[in-house]
Design an enzyme around this catalytic site. Structure first.
Site, short mmCIF file in Angstrom:
data_model
loop_
_atom_site.label_atom_id
_atom_site.label_comp_id
_atom_site.label_asym_id
_atom_site.label_seq_id
_atom_site.Cartn_x
_atom_site.Cartn_y
_atom_site.Cartn_z
N GLU A 64 0.90 -1.17 0.00
CA GLU A 64 0.00 0.00 0.00
C GLU A 64 0.92 1.21 0.00
O GLU A 64 1.54 1.52 1.01
CB GLU A 64 -0.87 0.00 1.26
CG GLU A 64 -1.83 -1.16 1.38
CD GLU A 64 -3.05 -1.02 0.49
OE1 GLU A 64 -3.26 0.08 -0.07
OE2 GLU A 64 -3.77 -2.02 0.31
N CYS A 79 -2.35 9.16 2.11
CA CYS A 79 -2.04 8.61 0.78
C CYS A 79 -3.15 8.91 -0.21
O CYS A 79 -2.91 8.93 -1.41
CB CYS A 79 -1.81 7.11 0.89
SG CYS A 79 -3.12 6.27 1.76
N GLU A 96 4.15 13.47 -4.85
CA GLU A 96 3.29 13.48 -3.67
C GLU A 96 3.78 14.55 -2.70
O GLU A 96 4.93 14.51 -2.26
CB GLU A 96 3.34 12.09 -3.02
CG GLU A 96 2.34 11.87 -1.92
CD GLU A 96 2.47 10.48 -1.28
OE1 GLU A 96 3.59 9.97 -1.15
OE2 GLU A 96 1.43 9.91 -0.89
P1 NAP Z 1 8.20 5.26 4.55
O1 NAP Z 1 9.31 6.19 4.78
O2 NAP Z 1 8.20 4.40 3.34
O3 NAP Z 1 8.09 4.35 5.85
C1 NAP Z 1 7.10 3.38 6.01
C2 NAP Z 1 7.62 2.30 6.92
O4 NAP Z 1 8.69 1.63 6.27
C3 NAP Z 1 8.17 2.80 8.25
O5 NAP Z 1 7.85 1.86 9.24
C4 NAP Z 1 9.66 2.85 7.98
O6 NAP Z 1 10.44 2.76 9.12
C5 NAP Z 1 9.82 1.62 7.12
N1 NAP Z 1 11.02 1.59 6.31
C6 NAP Z 1 11.72 2.61 5.77
N2 NAP Z 1 12.78 2.14 5.06
C7 NAP Z 1 12.73 0.79 5.14
C8 NAP Z 1 13.54 -0.28 4.64
N3 NAP Z 1 14.60 -0.07 3.85
N4 NAP Z 1 13.19 -1.55 4.93
C9 NAP Z 1 12.11 -1.79 5.71
N5 NAP Z 1 11.31 -0.84 6.22
C10 NAP Z 1 11.62 0.44 5.94
O7 NAP Z 1 6.80 6.01 4.52
P2 NAP Z 1 6.21 7.02 5.62
O8 NAP Z 1 6.85 8.33 5.43
O9 NAP Z 1 6.22 6.41 6.98
O10 NAP Z 1 4.68 7.06 5.19
C11 NAP Z 1 4.21 7.93 4.24
C12 NAP Z 1 4.00 7.19 2.93
O11 NAP Z 1 3.09 6.12 3.15
C13 NAP Z 1 3.35 8.07 1.89
O12 NAP Z 1 3.95 7.87 0.64
C14 NAP Z 1 1.90 7.58 1.89
O13 NAP Z 1 1.23 7.82 0.67
C15 NAP Z 1 2.07 6.14 2.18
N6 NAP Z 1 0.85 5.54 2.73
C16 NAP Z 1 0.13 4.71 1.94
C17 NAP Z 1 -1.05 4.18 2.42
C18 NAP Z 1 -1.86 3.27 1.56
O14 NAP Z 1 -2.75 2.61 2.08
N7 NAP Z 1 -1.62 3.18 0.25
C19 NAP Z 1 -1.49 4.48 3.71
C20 NAP Z 1 -0.72 5.33 4.50
C21 NAP Z 1 0.46 5.86 3.99
P3 NAP Z 1 10.99 4.12 9.83
O15 NAP Z 1 9.78 4.76 10.39
O16 NAP Z 1 11.93 3.66 10.86
O17 NAP Z 1 11.64 4.93 8.75
#
Ligand code: NAP
Length: 476
Positions: free
Chosen positions: A245, A279, A380
């Site tokens: 997602e 998102c 985004e």
């Molecule tokens: P993110 O930076 O991708 O982080 C998401 C999760 O992944 C966090 O728990 C993060 O840990 C972890 N993570 C980061 N790098 C990783 C790696 N190399 N290996 C494994 N895990 C890793 O995203 P975010 O800033 O938290 O969230 C915002 C994004 O989520 C936006 O793009 C939004 O559109 C999307 N989103 C999508 C949905 C949907 O249903 N489609 C819903 C909500 C949000 P850390 O926190 O420690 O960095």
């Protein structure tokens, strides 16, 4: 604390990290920081617990989730307050999110009892086919900070309902919210090892373990497209089941036959929800040129009336961004657009808010005369900026709306049923609101096309992500 094999404990080596309030910068908690040894222990616990949990009746699994639903609803106020402190959204929005999160527990407690197989007519008279649905196994789940409770239950509830066991890594910015969810699961008597929680400040080794460890059968991720692609690449050589997602770039289309005032009201509500950190947040508002003045006037008036501040303060309608890089990105999108000719109707810079500490506040912003050359038209923003783009006809706006790598949510305002149906069919997005700014519910499938992800959460589809179909051919 980590929750591994039914026990709350510190990390190996007693490593910790801090979590803070984005409205004040103040540290609100110190959390155990899981390292590789802890990740391995959590996977081992989930692996050991799997066959017994999978062997429970659907009624037993359903009852645990039902109890968790009730406890979450009973704790709504406490959870909402914590969410506002840790993530920043206003208290009213936090209460709504807790209810949404609880709804997944209830919905999947019900779906647990509806995991049906099938009988299939066979080509030979002495043959019978049946299918069986079985849990995939141990699930590695990774969640983001923007919806810190509902993104957890949207994964954990269907996984547990299906008979899977889980290891969950919550976002680094919101571990306390995840801990509260797991306390609920602990209190309602989930057996040890069935659900394990490993907060950490270093997500990379967790992602590597989830995508490569043979004990993990399925990886489910919600977060950015960028990280989703990294995990998909890591998972490919191991043939892991995966669902993603990811990010979005929603078009919000207002036709000339819609009421521009009503549409602008909807646009303001959905755009500034969670300070634009959703998102499914509209990132491009396509408005028919003939009604644009009325639309912009209403949107600007409503945007100017928003009150920025600490979400715990009465009357605050829009909270802070989560951190400084997020604020810098929003500023960059605004500055780039203005430099390339956009009109700044309101907002456009960090907001000054009275109160203790330093928060990451940005003024709710409306930009006019936005064009496809501007960064905001294709990246985004994840912040409180409403970019308005004018259009002249239906074919043109369909082409523009679909001209993106993303495919999560889209919104359409029209008073024509035929046009609404045409748009529903023509837009390449997984979730489409027709005169509706909240096309989401636990019972409705949620997910994206293209670079917005693979798979669906919620609805009947949500549990299918955690099940394998097994076909039996019987010669009789
Ligand atoms: P993110 O930076 O991708 O982080 C998401 C999760 O992944 C966090 O728990 C993060 O840990 C972890 N993570 C980061 N790098 C990783 C790696 N190399 N290996 C494994 N895990 C890793 O995203 P975010 O800033 O938290 O969230 C915002 C994004 O989520 C936006 O793009 C939004 O559109 C999307 N989103 C999508 C949905 C949907 O249903 N489609 C819903 C909500 C949000 P850390 O926190 O420690 O960095």
């Amino acid at each position: 604390m980590l929750f591994i094999d039914g026990t709350w404990r510190g990390a190996n080596g007693n490593a910790t990290f801090e979590t803070s309030n984005p409205a004040t910068g103040e540290v609100i908690g110190t959390v155990a920081d899981a390292g590789s040894v802890d990740v391995d222990a959590a996977i081992a616990a989930a692996s050991a617990a799997f066959s017994e949990w999978a062997g429970q009746t659907a009624y037993v699994r359903s009852a645990v989730l039902r109890d968790a639903y009730q406890l979450m609803v009973d704790r709504k106020e406490r959870l909402a307050k914590l969410m506002t402190e840790e993530q920043g959204k206003p208290l009213k929005a936090a209460r709504n999110e807790v209810q949404y999160a609880a709804d997944f527990l209830l919905w999947f407690s019900e779906e647990a009892k509806r995991v049906y197989g099938s009988t299939i007519p066979a080509p030979r008279s002495d043959q019978r086919f049946i299918t069986l649905q079985q849990p995939v196994g141990v699930v590695g789940a990774i969640t983001p900070w923007n919806y810190p409770i509902s993104m957890v239950t949207r994964k954990v509830a269907p996984a547990l309902a299906a008979g899977c066991t889980v290891v969950l890594k919550p976002a680094e910015q919101t571990p306390l919210c995840a801990i509260e969810v797991f306390e609920i699961l602990d209190e309602v008597g989930l057996p040890p090892g069935v659900a394990n929680l490993i907060p950490t400040a270093n997500p990379v080794p967790v992602g590597e373990a989830f995508t490569s460890d043979p004990r993990i059968a399925k990886v489910t991720f919600t977060g950015s497209t960028e990280v989703g692609k990294v995990l998909a690449t890591q998972a490919a050589p191991h043939m892991k089941r995966t669902s993603f997602e990811l990010g979005g770039h929603a078009p919000f289309i207002v036709f000339e036959d819609a009421d521009p005032v009503h549409a602008a009201k909807g646009a303001g509500l959905v755009k500034f929800l969670n300070t634009g950190q959703a998102c499914i947040s509209p990132n491009r508002m396509y408005v028919h040129a003939s009604i644009a003045d009325q639309f912009i006037e209403t949107l600007v008036a409503r945007t100017s009336a928003l009150r920025v501040g600490n979400g715990l303060d009465a009357g605050v309608t829009i909270g802070p961004l989560v951190d400084q890089p997020s604020l810098d990105k929003v500023q960059h999108h605004v500055d780039d657009a203005v430099r390339k000719g956009a009109t700044l109707h309101v907002g456009g810079k960090p907001a000054k808010v009275d109160g203790p500490g330093e928060g990451f506040f940005f003024e709710p912003t409306v930009l006019g005369n936005v064009t496809a050359e501007m960064v905001i038209s294709h990246e985004e923003t994840f912040g409180p900026v409403a970019p308005v783009i004018l259009f002249e006809n239906e074919a043109e706006v369909i082409a523009a709306a679909n001209d993106t790598a993303y495919g999560l949510a889209a919104y359409v305002y029209t008073n024509s049923l035929a046009r609404g149906m045409r748009m529903f069919e023509a837009l390449n997005f997984g979730i489409i609101g027709i005169n509706d700014i909240n096309p989401t519910a636990a019972a409705a499938p949620f997910g994206g096309m293209k670079h917005s992800g693979i798979g669906r959460e919620g609805g009947r589809e949500g549990i299918a992500e955690y099940l394998e179909t097994k076909t039996g051919g019987f010669s009789i």
